[in-house]
Design a protein around this motif. Structure first.
Motif, PDB file in Angstrom:
ATOM      1  N   VAL A 249       0.848  -1.188   0.000  1.00  0.00           N
ATOM      2  CA  VAL A 249       0.000   0.000   0.000  1.00  0.00           C
ATOM      3  C   VAL A 249       0.880   1.234   0.000  1.00  0.00           C
ATOM      4  CG1 VAL A 249      -1.749   1.303   1.271  1.00  0.00           C
ATOM      5  CG2 VAL A 249      -1.881  -1.203   1.155  1.00  0.00           C
ATOM      6  N   MET A 250       0.571   2.140  -0.903  1.00  0.00           N
ATOM      7  CA  MET A 250       1.397   3.318  -1.126  1.00  0.00           C
ATOM      8  C   MET A 250       0.687   4.576  -0.651  1.00  0.00           C
ATOM      9  SD  MET A 250       2.773   4.731  -4.818  1.00  0.00           S
ATOM     10  CE  MET A 250       3.782   3.291  -5.150  1.00  0.00           C
ATOM     11  N   PHE A 251       1.410   5.389   0.110  1.00  0.00           N
ATOM     12  CA  PHE A 251       0.949   6.738   0.452  1.00  0.00           C
ATOM     13  C   PHE A 251       0.747   7.478  -0.858  1.00  0.00           C
ATOM     14  CE2 PHE A 251       1.239   9.880   4.094  1.00  0.00           C
ATOM     15  CZ  PHE A 251       0.809  10.989   3.386  1.00  0.00           C
ATOM     16  N   GLY A 252      -0.445   8.032  -1.081  1.00  0.00           N
ATOM     17  CA  GLY A 252      -0.769   8.657  -2.362  1.00  0.00           C
ATOM     18  C   GLY A 252       0.245   9.707  -2.771  1.00  0.00           C
ATOM     19  N   GLY A 253       0.678   9.671  -4.032  1.00  0.00           N
ATOM     20  CA  GLY A 253       1.722  10.553  -4.538  1.00  0.00           C
ATOM     21  C   GLY A 253       1.495  12.009  -4.168  1.00  0.00           C
ATOM     22  N   LEU A 254       2.428  12.598  -3.444  1.00  0.00           N
ATOM     23  CA  LEU A 254       2.300  13.965  -2.958  1.00  0.00           C
ATOM     24  C   LEU A 254       2.866  14.950  -3.966  1.00  0.00           C
ATOM     25  CD1 LEU A 254       3.361  13.396   0.756  1.00  0.00           C
ATOM     26  CD2 LEU A 254       1.068  14.007  -0.060  1.00  0.00           C
ATOM     27  N   ALA A 255       2.107  16.013  -4.225  1.00  0.00           N
ATOM     28  CA  ALA A 255       2.611  17.071  -5.104  1.00  0.00           C
ATOM     29  C   ALA A 255       3.812  17.757  -4.479  1.00  0.00           C
ATOM     30  CB  ALA A 255       1.511  18.087  -5.391  1.00  0.00           C
ATOM     31  N   TYR A 256       3.814  17.857  -3.140  1.00  0.00           N
ATOM     32  CA  TYR A 256       4.980  18.362  -2.397  1.00  0.00           C
ATOM     33  C   TYR A 256       5.415  19.729  -2.899  1.00  0.00           C
ATOM     34  CZ  TYR A 256       7.627  15.815   1.191  1.00  0.00           C
ATOM     35  OH  TYR A 256       8.096  15.312   2.386  1.00  0.00           O
ATOM     36  N   GLN A 257       4.449  20.567  -3.301  1.00  0.00           N
ATOM     37  CA  GLN A 257       4.801  21.859  -3.881  1.00  0.00           C
ATOM     38  C   GLN A 257       5.384  22.808  -2.846  1.00  0.00           C
ATOM     39  OE1 GLN A 257       1.054  22.988  -5.835  1.00  0.00           O
ATOM     40  NE2 GLN A 257       2.000  22.550  -7.803  1.00  0.00           N
ATOM     41  N   HIS A 258       4.791  22.830  -1.647  1.00  0.00           N
ATOM     42  CA  HIS A 258       5.269  23.727  -0.587  1.00  0.00           C
ATOM     43  C   HIS A 258       5.313  22.961   0.735  1.00  0.00           C
ATOM     44  CE1 HIS A 258       4.881  27.073  -3.355  1.00  0.00           C
ATOM     45  NE2 HIS A 258       3.642  26.710  -3.604  1.00  0.00           N
ATOM     46  N   PRO A 259       6.205  21.971   0.851  1.00  0.00           N
ATOM     47  CA  PRO A 259       6.201  21.146   2.068  1.00  0.00           C
ATOM     48  C   PRO A 259       6.524  21.933   3.335  1.00  0.00           C
ATOM     49  CG  PRO A 259       8.114  20.672   0.695  1.00  0.00           C
ATOM     50  CD  PRO A 259       7.207  21.517  -0.114  1.00  0.00           C
ATOM     51  N   GLU A 260       7.223  23.076   3.166  1.00  0.00           N
ATOM     52  CA  GLU A 260       7.522  23.877   4.350  1.00  0.00           C
ATOM     53  C   GLU A 260       6.265  24.522   4.926  1.00  0.00           C
ATOM     54  OE1 GLU A 260       7.621  26.432   0.771  1.00  0.00           O
ATOM     55  OE2 GLU A 260       8.518  24.493   1.305  1.00  0.00           O
ATOM     56  N   ARG A 261       5.208  24.653   4.098  1.00  0.00           N
ATOM     57  CA  ARG A 261       3.964  25.253   4.576  1.00  0.00           C
ATOM     58  C   ARG A 261       2.860  24.219   4.804  1.00  0.00           C
ATOM     59  NH1 ARG A 261       4.855  29.140   0.318  1.00  0.00           N
ATOM     60  NH2 ARG A 261       2.948  28.480  -0.749  1.00  0.00           N
ATOM     61  N   GLY A 262       2.951  23.107   4.119  1.00  0.00           N
ATOM     62  CA  GLY A 262       1.905  22.103   4.247  1.00  0.00           C
ATOM     63  C   GLY A 262       2.441  20.726   3.904  1.00  0.00           C
ATOM     64  N   ASP A 263       3.158  20.128   4.836  1.00  0.00           N
ATOM     65  CA  ASP A 263       3.792  18.836   4.600  1.00  0.00           C
ATOM     66  C   ASP A 263       2.837  17.731   5.053  1.00  0.00           C
ATOM     67  OD1 ASP A 263       5.299  16.548   4.514  1.00  0.00           O
ATOM     68  OD2 ASP A 263       7.103  17.461   5.334  1.00  0.00           O
ATOM     69  N   TRP A 264       2.141  17.154   4.100  1.00  0.00           N
ATOM     70  CA  TRP A 264       1.147  16.144   4.444  1.00  0.00           C
ATOM     71  C   TRP A 264       1.780  14.853   4.951  1.00  0.00           C
ATOM     72  CZ3 TRP A 264      -4.410  15.586   2.927  1.00  0.00           C
ATOM     73  CH2 TRP A 264      -5.031  16.836   2.890  1.00  0.00           C
ATOM     74  N   LEU A 265       2.982  14.557   4.530  1.00  0.00           N
ATOM     75  CA  LEU A 265       3.643  13.361   5.060  1.00  0.00           C
ATOM     76  C   LEU A 265       3.872  13.525   6.563  1.00  0.00           C
ATOM     77  CD1 LEU A 265       4.965  10.617   4.687  1.00  0.00           C
ATOM     78  CD2 LEU A 265       7.078  11.790   4.020  1.00  0.00           C
ATOM     79  N   THR A 266       4.417  14.670   6.971  1.00  0.00           N
ATOM     80  CA  THR A 266       4.611  14.928   8.402  1.00  0.00           C
ATOM     81  C   THR A 266       3.284  14.939   9.139  1.00  0.00           C
ATOM     82  OG1 THR A 266       6.625  16.217   7.990  1.00  0.00           O
ATOM     83  CG2 THR A 266       5.496  16.588  10.075  1.00  0.00           C
TER      84      THR A 266
END
Length: 538
Positions: free
Chosen positions: A218-235
């Motif tokens: 099972v894979m964590f859905g591919g993150l756009a990761y455009q602004h991880p410093e403002r909205g890091d969904w992995l964290t």
């Protein structure tokens, strides 16, 4: 005829490189001469709306793809409550199996009748019919959790020895084993619910998939990761799971983490590095896939072909040549950062993000994303007026080159080298697989990031090496204990409006040098010289 012409063209581009195939126990007896590179995939080789995708699959095989990534749209499968129509997706999954491709299948979208506000109805209901979230083999799914129900139906249908496998007589290895939980949940165009809702969706996906097929991933859905410093969904998701007392029992509800990166090659390295560090901060390590990467072109239909002197109007687009360079540079850097598999988005332009309608003439002041390694054919659903319909762009040759040079290799050591702030080198060391120890091959991927050429000197372990560029292969001889050649600069003529920072983002033509080391002591990967000056690790 077009397929044959492409094959001949690619053979001319890479003369002398022998084909490799995966072993029969991995994919079945596909001894057809095609490379199926296990570290390389392509997004959207086909789609449910494409009735005849024979040529598309043929082109993907010619390029050397080992993986196919596409979405399984719940909203298309259950259009009427309780009625499931799998026909279009059966064809896609079956074609992947028939052509020896492995599948990254995205569980995506929800029908209107299964929605509840911005999220999915019943998502927080127990996963299983006994009122618990405790998985067990073949345990009944809770019908009041529609996402769990759809996920279970999907896995039962497409897993090895699943419903479709039994219907079509597949062997025990053939079927889908990688299930991706949504696409780019950190973008509202794909996911309008909360971060906590996505964490629950991932949890439900994991528990459901494992109950049906314990061998699936099972894979964590591919993150756009455009602004991880403002909205890091992995964290954010990991912070939620950190409060779950069952997190370790259930592998933190993820086997693989997927990321996306576009336009700038070095960004691919940085996002993987960040995700790796994020996982480590929770005491975790997971395989990371870069399962979308690419750059759209502006100098070819359906891009903004009329904007040659207007770079401000197309900051995220590049030329066809630069798109080809990007594929080699970004992929090498992604592997160096630790990506297990890299997918290029995408095989054809298809319909993409449309800015001027579904079809228009060239230079008509209308445009759409042109990500494809191939231009759309005349019979495409949209953007079918290319002056060169159905033909490959230079990026197809770049992908082909990577698949042929790297093939099925797995590397013991990878290093990224800063070439005196004027370029990049990625070194790949291949270990001896016989168990005798030592290295047997070193591969360098090298490119200039400046506006001026420079001489690169590489220490030699043997007497000869193979030097590959986008469209040629040359045997070169060591002289004075090394190899010396000039790395071409970023082409100002091709990119006339670029600033110095643009050169660094783009890079010049990448060179690939492969040397058989044998059992000699390999040279230090940082022993390169740029115009006689030493280099440093990145």
């Amino acid at each position: 005829m077009r397929v044959l012409s492409l094959l001949l063209a690619l053979i001319l581009l890479t003369a002398g490189v022998s084909a490799q195939t995966l072993p029969p126990e991995t994919l079945g007896a596909f001894n057809d001469g095609y490379v199926r590179a296990p570290m390389l995939g392509i997004a959207h080789i086909s789609a449910p709306s494409i009735a005849d995708d024979t040529e598309r699959y043929q082109n993907a095989l010619l390029l050397g793809a080992g993986w196919h990534r596409f979405p399984l749209y719940w909203s298309d499968i259950e259009r009427v409550p309780g009625q499931f129509n799998w026909e279009a997706f059966d064809r896609l999954v079956a074609n992947d199996v028939r052509h020896g491709l492995r599948t990254d299948l995205i569980l995506l979208n929800s029908p209107l009748h299964q929605r509840e506000g911005n999220t999915i109805r019943g998502l927080y209901q127990p996963v299983f019919a006994d009122g618990t979230n405790e998985p067990a083999p073949n345990k009944p799914i809770n019908p009041n959790n529609p996402w769990a129900d759809f996920t279970a139906r999907s896995v039962r249908r497409y897993m090895p020895n699943g419903e479709l496998a039994r219907q079509l007589g597949w062997n025990a290895q053939q079927g889908v084993r990688v299930w991706e939980a949504w696409n780019e949940p950190d973008l509202t165009m794909f996911w309008q619910a909360s971060l906590a809702d996505y964490a629950r969706l991932l949890q439900v996906t994991y528990l459901t998939v494992k109950s049906v097929d314990p061998l699936a991933q099972v894979m964590f859905g591919g993150l756009a990761y455009q602004h991880p410093e403002r909205g890091d969904w992995l964290t954010g998701v990991l912070n939620i799971f950190a409060q779950d007392p069952n997190r370790d029992r259930f592998n933190w509800y993820m086997d693989i983490v997927a990321l996306h990166s576009y336009v700038t090659p070095m960004l691919s390295y940085r996002v993987i590095e960040r995700a790796t560090d994020t996982l480590a901060s929770f005491g975790l390590a997971r395989p990371i896939w870069l399962n979308e990467s690419g750059v759209p072109v502006w100098d070819d239909y359906p891009g903004e072909t009329w904007t040659g002197g207007q770079p401000a109007g197309r900051p995220f687009r590049r030329t066809q040549t630069e798109q080809a360079y990007y594929i080699i540079q970004s992929t090498a850097l992604a592997w160096a950062a630790g990506a297990d598999v890299v997918f290029i988005h995408q095989l054809y332009d298809d319909c993409g993000n449309q800015y001027g309608g579904s079809d228009f003439a060239p230079n008509a002041g209308q445009s759409a994303d042109a990500f494809g390694m191939f231009r759309n054919p005349r019979h495409a659903d949209c953007h079918r007026q290319s002056p060169q319909p159905g033909t490959p762009r230079p990026s197809a040759a770049a992908y082909f080159r990577l698949a042929r040079v790297f093939g099925e290799r797995r590397f013991a050591r990878i290093e990224v080298v800063d070439l005196a702030e004027r370029g990049r080198a990625v070194t790949f060391d291949l270990a001896n697989s016989s168990g005798a120890g030592g290295l047997i091959e070193r591969t360098y991927v090298l490119w200039n990031t400046s506006a001026a050429p420079f001489t690169l000197q590489i220490p030699a372990s043997g007497s000869t090496a193979q030097l590959y560029t986008l469209n040629r292969e040359t045997a070169i001889t060591a002289q004075g204990g090394g190899y010396a050649f000039t790395l071409p600069p970023v082409d100002r003529a091709a990119f006339p409006a670029m600033t110095e920072s643009d050169y660094a983002r783009a890079g010049g033509e990448p060179f690939i040098l492969v040397e058989q080391i044998g059992f000699n002591a390999p040279p230090d990967p940082f022993a390169l010289l740029v115009d006689g000056q030493p280099v440093t690790p990145l």
